[in-house]
Scaffold this motif. Sequence first.
Motif, mmCIF file in Angstrom:
data_model
loop_
_atom_site.group_PDB
_atom_site.id
_atom_site.type_symbol
_atom_site.label_atom_id
_atom_site.label_comp_id
_atom_site.label_asym_id
_atom_site.label_seq_id
_atom_site.Cartn_x
_atom_site.Cartn_y
_atom_site.Cartn_z
ATOM 1 N N MET A 161 55.588 43.349 70.731
ATOM 2 C CA MET A 161 55.205 44.766 70.772
ATOM 3 C C MET A 161 54.622 45.151 69.409
ATOM 4 N N LEU A 169 71.059 48.176 55.678
ATOM 5 C CA LEU A 169 71.407 47.230 56.739
ATOM 6 C C LEU A 169 72.096 46.001 56.170
ATOM 7 N N GLN A 170 73.256 46.204 55.676
ATOM 8 C CA GLN A 170 74.042 45.072 55.231
ATOM 9 C C GLN A 170 75.437 45.217 55.802
ATOM 10 N N ARG A 190 66.027 48.560 54.483
ATOM 11 C CA ARG A 190 66.408 47.195 54.873
ATOM 12 C C ARG A 190 67.283 46.543 53.817
ATOM 13 N N LYS A 192 75.725 54.257 65.638
ATOM 14 C CA LYS A 192 75.703 52.796 65.496
ATOM 15 C C LYS A 192 74.558 52.154 66.271
ATOM 16 N N ILE A 193 73.556 52.939 66.627
ATOM 17 C CA ILE A 193 72.449 52.346 67.388
ATOM 18 C C ILE A 193 71.374 51.802 66.450
ATOM 19 N N GLU A 239 71.338 49.429 64.419
ATOM 20 C CA GLU A 239 71.179 47.973 64.356
ATOM 21 C C GLU A 239 70.384 47.453 65.554
ATOM 22 N N VAL A 240 70.591 48.104 66.702
ATOM 23 C CA VAL A 240 69.843 47.702 67.901
ATOM 24 C C VAL A 240 68.353 47.960 67.684
ATOM 25 N N ILE A 241 68.057 49.115 67.108
ATOM 26 C CA ILE A 241 66.653 49.469 66.871
ATOM 27 C C ILE A 241 66.049 48.527 65.831
ATOM 28 N N ALA A 242 66.811 48.301 64.758
ATOM 29 C CA ALA A 242 66.288 47.458 63.673
ATOM 30 C C ALA A 242 66.068 46.017 64.128
ATOM 31 N N ALA A 243 66.815 45.597 65.153
ATOM 32 C CA ALA A 243 66.635 44.230 65.654
ATOM 33 C C ALA A 243 65.432 44.129 66.583
ATOM 34 N N ALA A 244 64.967 45.292 67.065
ATOM 35 C CA ALA A 244 63.893 45.268 68.067
ATOM 36 C C ALA A 244 62.532 45.644 67.498
ATOM 37 N N VAL A 245 62.515 46.556 66.544
ATOM 38 C CA VAL A 245 61.219 47.033 66.024
ATOM 39 C C VAL A 245 61.261 47.039 64.497
ATOM 40 N N PRO A 246 60.088 46.921 63.862
ATOM 41 C CA PRO A 246 60.075 46.991 62.396
ATOM 42 C C PRO A 246 60.578 48.357 61.914
#
Lengths: 320, 398
Positions: B1, B383-384, B379, B205-206, B208-215
Motif C-alpha cells: 500500500m 515505539l520502544q 519511531r 494501544k492501537i 502498534e497495530v498502525i505502526a506495523a501496517a503503515v509508515p
Amino acid sequence: MLRQALAQSWTSEFAVEARNLVKDFGEKRAVDGVSLTVPTGSIYGLLGPNGAGKTTTLRMLLGIIDPSSGERSVLGNIRPLEVASRVGYLPEERGLYPSMNAREAIAFLGALRGMPLAEGRRRGDQLLADAGLSDWAKKPIRTLSKGMAQTVQLLGTLVHDPRLIVLDEPFSGLDPINQGKLERLIRERAANGVTVIFSTHVIAHAERLCERIAIIAAGKVAFEGRVDEARSRLRQIVRLRTRACDGPWRSALPANARCEHGEWVFELPDSGPEPLLKALMDGDAGIETLAIERPGLHEAFVAIAGEAAAEAMGNPELGE
Amino acid sequence: MNRTRAAMVIARRDFTATVLSKTFFFFLLGPLFPLLLGGVFGGIGARVASQTAQPVVAVVMHEKEFEVLYKARQRLADATGEDAVVHLAYYAPEPDSDAQVKRLLKSSNPPIRAVLTGWFGDPKLVGDLRPDSATERQIKLLLRNSIMPEFPSPRLDVERTAPAAGSMAKDRAVTAQLGQMFLFFLTILLAGMLLSQMIEEKSNKIIEVIAAAVPIDSMFLGKLFAMLGACLLGLLVWGSIGFATVAFLSGGNLDKIPAPAVGWPAFLGFAVIYFSMNYLLLGALFLSIGAQASTAREVQILSMPVTFAQVLIFGLAAVAVGAPNSPGAMAAAIFPLSSPLVMLARAAEVPGFGPHFLALAWQALWVGIILAIGARLFRRRVLQSGRARPFWRRRSTA
C-alpha cells in the motif's frame, strides 16, 4: 545495486530471516545479536522470560522500529512495511478504538493492510459470524467484554488473509476454551501454508504447536531449532519405583539420583538402560515401575535459558 | 500500500470519528471564545490603523488660501479634537493639474484620500469618496469657515473616482490585519487538538497495530489531513454564518467592504490555501511534539508554551502588515511558521500571484520536513518496549 545485492542474499525458503539484530535503547541493549530463520509455512515460537527482548525482536522484524544494527528479511523483502499487506500482527498490548463497532474495527484493520473497506466489512461480517459474534457486529467496542474485544482484534489481524501472522503473547488473557480455539485457528492457517510466529510465556502452547522455536534470554538467542532438538539437549529421565528401599543395586544409580515421594528420579546414564536393569534385577530391587522419559520443553527451556529466566517466566508481573 | 493511500485510511477514520462525535458541535461553537480574545490581541496591529486614523486631503491651491483653510481646520480641531478632523497637506499647483491630481491620489505616504483643487471661489474635491462622506462634509465645513468677505459662499464641486492608492493602502492594511487574525485564531483553535491527537492511539494501544501496517509519516499525514478536513468543515459553517452576519450588518452593501489587492475571489482562495498551509505547518510541529507525550497531563503541560509560541509567531507576522516589502516582512515570509500569515497579508496589500506560488512551494517543503523529523523522533523514542517515561526524562541517545 546494494538493495539488489542484499535481496539476493536472502532465500525464499524462509518467511522471516534475521541476522545479528541489535537494538539499543539509550545505554540499554534490549536485543543483542538475534539471528532467526523461520521456514515458510511453519509455526514458530519465540520463548523467553519477560524483558528478554521478544517484543523488541518482533517489532524489528515487522519494521515498527529499526534495528541499531543487523539485517532482516520478511517475505523476501528487507523493508517489512513494503509487504505489510501480506502480514498480520497482533501486538501484546491489544487495543481498538472504543467508539468503533466491531465490524468497522475489523474493516479498518483490513484497510490498514490495503484491503478495500467494503470488502473488509463483508469479510468482517463473515468472520464475526464464524466466531459466534454476529449479534455484536454493530456494537461499539467499548460495550464488548475483554475476551470479545480480543477476538475482534484477532479477526482484524486475519481479515486480509495474511501469508505471515505474527502474534505477540496471543494466549494471555484468554480463557482455556478460547486458548483452544486460538490453537486450532493457528493450526488451520499453518495447514494452508501460512507462516505463524508467536511469542509466549506458556511453554505448553509452544510444545503443542511449534515446529521450531527460539529461546531468547537477556536479548540473545540461547537456542534456535526444532522442539525435539531442544528437548534432546537434555538426557532422558528415569523414574524408578522399587519394593526394596535399599540394597546393593543402589550403587548402580547415578550419584545425583534423588528420591521424590518414594520414587527415584535421575538422568539416564551414558551406558544406557541395560546395565542399570541388570543391576536392579541382580540386586533384587523388586522393580514396581520403571519409566524412561524424554524431558519436556519446559525442562529444556530451564536448562537452556537458566534458572533465573525460568523464575522470571513464572512472574507475569514483570513487564516486557 | 502506498503512503498516500495509507494516509487516506488514517485520515478517513480520524475525520469520521471527529465529525460524527458529539463534541464536534462544541468545536463548531468554539470560535466564539477566541474571537473575544481577538479583540485583545488585535492591539498588536493597532498601530497600522492609528497611523491613518483620519484621511489626508491634499490641498492644491494658492498658498494663502491653504493657510486660511488650515487655520479653519485648526479651529475645528481645537473644538472637536485632532483625530476628529481630516488632515490637510499642502501642494503647490503644477502646470498639469490633472497629472498632479492623479499622482497625489496614488501616494501612500502620506496616504491621500482626496485632492482639493481650484480656488475658494470654485473648489473641486477629487477622490474615492462615498456620497455625503465625512471627508466631503468636513471639507465643505472648512471651506465655509474659511470664507473671505470678498467671496460668496462657495459651492463645492465633487468628482467621484476609483479608490485612491492612499485610501486603499489603509483599507488593505485593515484587510490584511483581519486576514492574519482570522488565520491566527483558527490555528490557535486547532493546535491543542493536534497536540493530543496521538493520545487516543496510545491510550487505546492501537498505535502498534498502525505502526506495523503503515509508515509513521503516513499516519502523521493522515491525522493532519483529517483534522484539516474537520476544520475546513467548521470553516464552511463559520464562513457561512459570518458572511450572513456581515451581509446583515452592512445592509446588503457588501461591495462597500474594502477590496484586497488581489481581488476578493483570489483573496478568499488564498485565505483557504494559507489557512491550510498554516494548519499543516503548525499542525505538523504540534503533532510531532504531542506525539512525544504519553499522557493527557503531559499534553496539558505542553499546551501553554505552544499557545505562547503561536502568539509570538503572530507578532512576527504582524510586522508585515502595512509594510509588505520591508526586510522584516521578507524575513517573516521566509520563516516557515509565519510565512502563511505574512503571505495572506501580502495578498491583501500587494497585487500579483508569483510570490504566492513560490511561498506555497516553500511552505509545503517545510510541512514535509517537519513531518519527517516528527515521524523519525516518534519511531526512535516512543515505539520502544517497556513502560513509557515522560518525554523530558528520555535520553537523547535512544
